[in-house]
Scaffold this motif. Sequence first.
Motif, PDB file in Angstrom:
ATOM      1  N   THR A 195       0.797  -1.278  -0.052  1.00  0.00           N
ATOM      2  CA  THR A 195      -0.066  -0.267   0.146  1.00  0.00           C
ATOM      3  C   THR A 195       1.006   1.187   0.140  1.00  0.00           C
ATOM      4  O   THR A 195       1.759   1.205   0.582  1.00  0.00           O
ATOM      5  CB  THR A 195      -0.844   0.003   1.130  1.00  0.00           C
ATOM      6  N   THR A 239      -5.010   6.421  -1.224  1.00  0.00           N
ATOM      7  CA  THR A 239      -4.079   5.113  -0.648  1.00  0.00           C
ATOM      8  C   THR A 239      -4.345   4.285  -2.064  1.00  0.00           C
ATOM      9  O   THR A 239      -5.437   4.350  -2.843  1.00  0.00           O
ATOM     10  CB  THR A 239      -4.396   4.259   0.504  1.00  0.00           C
ATOM     11  N   TRP A 249      -6.591  -0.281   1.410  1.00  0.00           N
ATOM     12  CA  TRP A 249      -5.105  -0.531   2.070  1.00  0.00           C
ATOM     13  C   TRP A 249      -5.060  -1.763   2.906  1.00  0.00           C
ATOM     14  O   TRP A 249      -6.110  -2.362   3.106  1.00  0.00           O
ATOM     15  CB  TRP A 249      -4.821   0.858   2.572  1.00  0.00           C
TER      16      TRP A 249
END
Length: 330
Positions: free
Chosen positions: A142, A157, A193
């Motif tokens: 991530t 993200t 994420w």
Amino acid sequence: MKRALVAVVGTVVLTVIAVFSIASAMRDGRAVGDAPLSLARGPRLVALSSSPESRGRLLSARTATPDRRTSLASLRPALGGLSCERFYAANGTGLCLRLAKGFTTYQLVVLDAALRERRTIPLVGIPNRARVSPSGRLVAWTVFVTGDSYNGGRFSTRVGILDTRTQQLVPTLEDWAITVGGVRRRVPDANFWGVTFARDDRRFYATMSTGGRRYLVEGDLFARTIRTIRDNVECPSLSPDGTRIAFKSALGGDPSRGWRLSVLDLATMRETPLAETRSVDDQAAWLDDHSVAYAIARGRGRSDVWTVAADGTGRPALLLHDAYSPASLN
């Protein structure tokens, strides 16, 4: 006079050899003054150092002690030369997210059990999370990115997944088929994420945010589908037996108030708050089927790795001083 000269020359030669050996060990990721570090399966915990003198370098400590109640904090971990921003390992595969040469961008590095580099991929963003599947075949990461129009240019993200056997790369999950609350939807503001993999190297769990809400989602790599499972679940970590997920949840649904570490039973959807009551802003790692490890910051970029029972009993115990990004090699 000659003896003195010979002694001086000998000292210089030995110093040069020592410096060269240390530099070589650091390049190869080996432990300085110790046996080579390894990511092979065994009773060891690996993590990254948060000490100012060695920040980001790989640490390794044995987890088998004569008295299993003994804290690893009383042991002296080996320090390797490999340096990362985030790290994880499983079944002989390592994943290192690090600054690229020139220190302006980041890159992903896949490592074998001897810490040899197998593949390097440039990263567009700042490293945040790293995971390897139990088999060692799949790796996920991530990163924080900026510039997404739906997010007003603020940080977003992005998740990537790599199959280290076929070299197939999944650069994003945002174009997959997404089901929210049982309804197939187009989700233009989806952020993902904190991936964690199941043992079948097909299913995975992660966090998805949309519309200001955070969900635990289950993904299918073959079907390229994602479905929501639970609200207010972040940074999931699947237990070795595949039945529970350790996660952090925002207190009162508000991340500014901190996070509480809990465990979710996937069969019953029962949540068990763990005995760690401090705010845990980390993706926990399972040490075994009974305990998890996680990092807690203590200021100025330093943190420690702690552990607590996964059933809500007991109390937190310090594992590694000045460390973060833990992974058990058991």
